[in-house]
Design an enzyme around this catalytic site. Structure first.
Site, PDB file in Angstrom:
ATOM      1  N   GLU A 191       0.791  -1.231   0.000  1.00 19.38           N
ATOM      2  CA  GLU A 191       0.000   0.000   0.000  1.00 19.38           C
ATOM      3  C   GLU A 191       0.823   1.280   0.000  1.00 19.38           C
ATOM      4  O   GLU A 191       0.363   2.312  -0.483  1.00 19.38           O
ATOM      5  CB  GLU A 191      -0.922   0.072   1.240  1.00 19.38           C
ATOM      6  CG  GLU A 191      -1.775  -1.119   1.485  1.00 19.38           C
ATOM      7  CD  GLU A 191      -1.154  -2.065   2.496  1.00 19.38           C
ATOM      8  OE1 GLU A 191      -1.878  -2.550   3.349  1.00 19.38           O
ATOM      9  OE2 GLU A 191       0.079  -2.294   2.422  1.00 19.38           O
TER      10      GLU A 191
ATOM     11  N   ASP B  33      -1.858  -5.099   4.077  1.00 18.69           N
ATOM     12  CA  ASP B  33      -1.987  -5.468   5.488  1.00 18.69           C
ATOM     13  C   ASP B  33      -3.042  -6.558   5.678  1.00 18.69           C
ATOM     14  O   ASP B  33      -4.024  -6.628   4.938  1.00 18.69           O
ATOM     15  CB  ASP B  33      -2.380  -4.245   6.321  1.00 18.69           C
ATOM     16  CG  ASP B  33      -1.282  -3.199   6.350  1.00 18.69           C
ATOM     17  OD1 ASP B  33      -0.114  -3.567   6.169  1.00 18.69           O
ATOM     18  OD2 ASP B  33      -1.605  -2.005   6.543  1.00 18.69           O
TER      19      ASP B  33
ATOM     20  N   ASP C  31      -5.676  -7.076   7.481  1.00 21.36           N
ATOM     21  CA  ASP C  31      -6.928  -6.767   8.157  1.00 21.36           C
ATOM     22  C   ASP C  31      -7.971  -6.597   7.070  1.00 21.36           C
ATOM     23  O   ASP C  31      -7.702  -6.829   5.890  1.00 21.36           O
ATOM     24  CB  ASP C  31      -6.797  -5.529   9.051  1.00 21.36           C
ATOM     25  CG  ASP C  31      -6.373  -4.284   8.280  1.00 21.36           C
ATOM     26  OD1 ASP C  31      -6.313  -4.333   7.036  1.00 21.36           O
ATOM     27  OD2 ASP C  31      -6.090  -3.255   8.921  1.00 21.36           O
TER      28      ASP C  31
ATOM     29  N   GLU D  18      -9.416  -3.975   5.750  1.00 17.60           N
ATOM     30  CA  GLU D  18      -9.112  -2.952   4.753  1.00 17.60           C
ATOM     31  C   GLU D  18      -7.999  -3.424   3.822  1.00 17.60           C
ATOM     32  O   GLU D  18      -8.057  -3.210   2.605  1.00 17.60           O
ATOM     33  CB  GLU D  18      -8.713  -1.642   5.438  1.00 17.60           C
ATOM     34  CG  GLU D  18      -8.574  -0.492   4.463  1.00 17.60           C
ATOM     35  CD  GLU D  18      -8.422   0.846   5.157  1.00 17.60           C
ATOM     36  OE1 GLU D  18      -8.495   1.869   4.463  1.00 17.60           O
ATOM     37  OE2 GLU D  18      -8.240   0.868   6.388  1.00 17.60           O
TER      38      GLU D  18
ATOM     39  N   TYR E  30       2.261  -5.164  13.432  1.00 19.98           N
ATOM     40  CA  TYR E  30       1.107  -4.422  12.901  1.00 19.98           C
ATOM     41  C   TYR E  30       0.326  -3.768  14.029  1.00 19.98           C
ATOM     42  O   TYR E  30       0.069  -4.382  15.065  1.00 19.98           O
ATOM     43  CB  TYR E  30       0.202  -5.361  12.109  1.00 19.98           C
ATOM     44  CG  TYR E  30      -0.838  -4.633  11.295  1.00 19.98           C
ATOM     45  CD1 TYR E  30      -0.476  -3.626  10.414  1.00 19.98           C
ATOM     46  CD2 TYR E  30      -2.186  -4.948  11.427  1.00 19.98           C
ATOM     47  CE1 TYR E  30      -1.427  -2.950   9.671  1.00 19.98           C
ATOM     48  CE2 TYR E  30      -3.146  -4.278  10.686  1.00 19.98           C
ATOM     49  CZ  TYR E  30      -2.763  -3.283   9.809  1.00 19.98           C
ATOM     50  OH  TYR E  30      -3.708  -2.614   9.077  1.00 19.98           O
TER      51      TYR E  30
ATOM     52  N   ARG F 203      -2.800  -2.261  14.118  1.00 21.49           N
ATOM     53  CA  ARG F 203      -4.269  -2.283  14.237  1.00 21.49           C
ATOM     54  C   ARG F 203      -4.685  -3.683  14.660  1.00 21.49           C
ATOM     55  O   ARG F 203      -4.832  -4.570  13.843  1.00 21.49           O
ATOM     56  CB  ARG F 203      -4.930  -1.881  12.913  1.00 21.49           C
ATOM     57  CG  ARG F 203      -4.644  -0.443  12.527  1.00 21.49           C
ATOM     58  CD  ARG F 203      -5.415  -0.003  11.295  1.00 21.49           C
ATOM     59  NE  ARG F 203      -5.023   1.345  10.895  1.00 21.49           N
ATOM     60  CZ  ARG F 203      -4.079   1.617  10.006  1.00 21.49           C
ATOM     61  NH1 ARG F 203      -3.439   0.617   9.407  1.00 21.49           N
ATOM     62  NH2 ARG F 203      -3.760   2.853   9.699  1.00 21.49           N
TER      63      ARG F 203
ATOM     64  N   HIS G 198      -3.163 -10.807  14.353  1.00 24.80           N
ATOM     65  CA  HIS G 198      -3.203 -11.918  15.298  1.00 24.80           C
ATOM     66  C   HIS G 198      -2.192 -11.792  16.423  1.00 24.80           C
ATOM     67  O   HIS G 198      -1.972 -12.733  17.155  1.00 24.80           O
ATOM     68  CB  HIS G 198      -2.984 -13.232  14.544  1.00 24.80           C
ATOM     69  CG  HIS G 198      -3.986 -13.461  13.465  1.00 24.80           C
ATOM     70  ND1 HIS G 198      -5.335 -13.509  13.716  1.00 24.80           N
ATOM     71  CD2 HIS G 198      -3.845 -13.635  12.134  1.00 24.80           C
ATOM     72  CE1 HIS G 198      -5.987 -13.730  12.577  1.00 24.80           C
ATOM     73  NE2 HIS G 198      -5.098 -13.793  11.605  1.00 24.80           N
TER      74      HIS G 198
END
Length: 750
Positions: free
Chosen positions: A7, A80, A82, A84, A302, A304, A349
């Site tokens: 991204e 990523d 997740d 999004e 990560y 989030r 996770h």
């Protein structure tokens, strides 16, 4: 050639270091497809299918990625892990036409940007998780339906420029309700009585009145000064003797590693960082920073996440580091593991932790800016502290009788604690009050030095800080790790809240109006339980246990019918009544009235739309007095003429300071920046060669730009020095890290 798509350019730069020459790592610069801004973009009469477009700013990126993917043997999607990130990968497949590509399409996932993690991910690709994609689509569609349908209702019934949102409106409700608690709060007076005593060894001991005739003295028990005075009178001549000494060991448990919400809360409490600032810094640490001995590497996992899990690799590293750096007594014989209690825990996770337990903050301090260093140190301390022994303290309570023949029995108490073993506090120094009491024995007589009585008043609940609001949203089950920071940033940008002197969130006048309207007429939109249940529905979609369209349909059909009813039922005059004043319009002679707009109350001509005169309003309801600066600017620009229509230009005061606006507005909407609105730098614009670079201010803060805008759109986020880069000729700018080239493609540093 193997094409890896991520991204962000920083993430691409970090990952490219770990891969060989047969890999090319490119950035999509975020989402490359989105719903159109100019229309709803959702088929509400069908199955709620979104109509995605490639925004203008992403077209060049898409063209480049299409060319590269056509030459690639493998296209590896590394966004990523997740919802999004999964949606970004899916949009890439659609926008680049990868479904019809001859290349092998792979999806890889990792929770840290290190060589070991990236190589492991490449060896273990997986399929795209369409359930997570659908959950993200459902959130996007749901938020678009609420925002694009309900916001126009607010424009019509309240004021233009307002917005409503599924999560943001609930956040505003929390802030407004807290403010109302503060406004209606009535303080209670109470008094405390404290004895300043000396032991037989002449050591000082402070004790507070705790019991009267065996009954505990509650906080508000002594309500007035005369009541406190009577107690002091009764205590005259009393003898003070130690009644009991109680000592017991207590433990303070080591902290859990950070999740997104606890990181935001702690960074806000310790450093005053906003949720948005914390996530921006965490993103930088995650995507990679150039460090000595390590090169460009991701420093944290990560960010989030609502998981408390720590990898076995990290647990082993932590034990080894703690044993060697601090000694065996500061490490655990078996790792401490935490269970995640969050409802519907998802996203990444692992908890937020350093990618290398032995990478101490001091070792990389020079590679980080001050705020990056603060946040990295906090994450490192918390993660390592979670694998250390509990702190051990000795808590002491001393009860003291104040005896006087035939009088009421009074008892005082002194409490303290002493740190016996620091444990995790060696690394993670939480604030703690340590008070060591003097050694006394039962029945020991004490000498009274002085009796003090102090007046206090109860305090109202505090306004929400970023930390407090995130905690409340999490408690109600509203939002998820990726939404906390954007929610706070949105309500601040939309003028629903301002920051007070303590950086707390204070609702604006328009926030009260909009909140009350939504609570009365759209209660489900701002209902805590409803919003939390919707989050649970999104979790179920992500788990693959339900389809996304039925969830949207169940919400939208009653919402749409209800909205249509309210358009006819709700009258603007009932919500925003126009208040008559004695002020007379200086342009047409009509009476002025009080109106409320997005930024609060103002005076407007009642002869609207024939006369559009408006004035700022003071707290007394009268036109606000012009400042000396505005008067000076009006004198300076009194002869300024609009170059577009020939009408006089007038000095106006906007949210970001004074500017020149055409007096023929709205027929002519010409505006011009006032150079006094920013400091002159004396630097000629390097692009047009005619304008001057001046300091300006926007909602994002101070920046520097050519004063010939909009004819020249040259701008800099940092202050130019006036010197040119010896490598590429661009202007040098002053940053927190020193002077460097303003060109993003040039790495020159002075």
């Amino acid at each position: 050639m193997n094409l890896v798509i991520v991204e962000s350019p920083t993430k691409a730069k970090t990952i490219s270091r770990f891969l060989g020459g047969d890999f090319k790592v490119e950035s999509s610069f975020g989402h490359i497809r989105d719903l159109p801004k100019s229309q709803l973009g959702i088929d509400v009469d069908g199955d709620f299918e979104p109509k995605y477009i490639v925004p203008l700013k992403a077209k060049k990126t898409v063209t480049n990625l299409k060319k590269l993917s056509a030459k690639a043997k493998r296209v590896i999607l590394a966004s990523d892990e997740d919802r999004e990130g999964e949606a970004i990968s899916w949009h890439l497949i659609k926008a680049l036409g990868l479904e019809d590509s001859k290349a092998v399409i792979e999806r890889i996932a990792f929770h840290e940007i290190t060589k070991e993690a990236i190589l492991s991910a490449l060896e273990n690709p997986r399929d795209l998780n369409m359930a997570m994609v659908d959950a993200q689509q459902a959130r996007r569609v749901l938020d678009r339906l609420v925002g694009y349908k309900l916001s126009p209702f607010l424009w019509k019934k309240v004021a233009k420029g307002l917005s409503a949102g599924r999560v943001q409106s609930v956040a505003v409700r929390l802030i407004v309700e807290r403010e109302r608690e503060i406004l209606k709060f009535k303080p209670d007076e109470y008094w405390t009585i404290e004895a300043d005593l000396l032991t037989q060894k002449k050591e000082r001991l402070l004790a507070r009145l705790s019991k009267i005739d065996g009954a505990t003295v509650d906080k508000l028990a002594i309500k007035a000064g005369d009541q406190a005075g009577r107690i002091l009178a009764e205590l005259e001549g009393a003898e003070y003797k130690v009644a009991a000494v109680d000592q017991k060991p207590v433990k303070r448990s080591a902290p859990k590693p950070f999740t997104t919400s606890t990181l935001q809360q702690t960074a806000n409490r310790w450093f005053g960082f906003s949720a948005k600032q914390t996530m921006m810094l965490a993103q930088q640490l995650y995507e990679g920073v150039a460090t000595p001995g390590y090169g460009q590497v991701g420093l944290i996992t990560y960010m989030r996440t609502d998981s408390l899990n720590l990898s076995e690799k990290f647990l082993a590293e932590a034990r080894d580091y703690l044993s060697s750096a601090l000694g065996e007594k500061y490490s655990l014989t078996s790792a401490r593991r935490f269970k995640t209690k969050s409802k519907g825990a998802q996203e990444a996770h692992e908890a937020i932790r350093p990618t290398d337990a032995s990478r101490a903050p001091e070792a990389i301090k020079d590679s980080l800016n001050p705020n990056q260093y603060k946040l990295y140190k906090l994450i490192w301390q918390r993660a390592l502290g979670s694998q250390m022994p509990d702190a051990e303290l000795l808590a002491t309570e001393i009860d003291i009788d104040a005896a006087k023949a035939g009088a009421t029995k009074y008892q005082f108490r002194s409490t303290g604690q002493v740190l016996k073993f620091d444990g995790y506090l060696k690394i993670y120094p939480e604030k703690s009050s340590e008070l060591e009491l003097p050694a006394v024995s039962r029945d020991e007589r004490l000498d009274l030095e002085k009796l003090n009585r102090d007046q206090h008043f109860t305090k109202p609940p505090a306004r929400y800080s970023d930390a407090g609001l995130v905690k409340a949203l999490e408690r109600f089950g509203i939002g998820r790790p990726s939404t906390y920071a954007p929610t706070i940033a949105t309500i601040e940008a939309r003028n629903y809240v301002n920051r007070d002197e303590g950086k707390k969130l204070a609702p604006t006048e328009i926030a009260f109006t909009v909140n009350d309207l939504l609570v009365e007429h759209f209660p489900e939109i701002v209902d805590f339980e409803f919003t939390a249940n919707m989050e649970n529905n999104l979790d179920r979609i992500a788990e693959g246990s339900t389809e996304w369209q039925p969830v949207i349909r169940e919400f939208y059909q009653p919402f749409s019918a209800h909205l249509e009813t309210k358009y006819a039922e709700v009258q603007k005059s009932d919500i925003m009544p126009e208040i008559k004043t004695e002020e007379i319009c200086d342009k047409c002679g009509s009476p002025m009235i009080v109106k409320t707009g997005r930024y609060g109350k103002f005076l407007a001509c009642s002869n609207f739309p024939a006369c559009r005169n408006i004035k700022s309003m003071g707290a007394d309801g009268k036109p606000a007095e012009k400042s000396e600066k505005i008067k000076e600017l009006e004198e300076k620009y009194k002869d300024e003429v609009c170059e577009k229509c020939g009408s006089p230009m007038t000095v106006k005061n906007g949210r970001f300071g004074p500017f020149l606006g055409c007096s023929n507005y709205p027929k002519c909407k010409n505006i011009k920046n006032i150079s006094d609105n920013g400091s002159s730098t004396g630097i000629t614009c390097p692009v047009c060669g005619q304008g001057e670079i001046v300091q300006k201010r926007s909602r994002r803060g101070i920046f520097y730009a050519c004063n010939r805008y909009p004819d020249c759109k040259t701008s800099f986020s940092s202050k130019p020095t006036g010197e040119k880069c010896p490598d590429c000729g661009s202007l040098l700018v002053e940053t927190k890290d020193g002077v460097k080239c303003s060109s993003k493609t040039c790495e020159y540093k002075k």
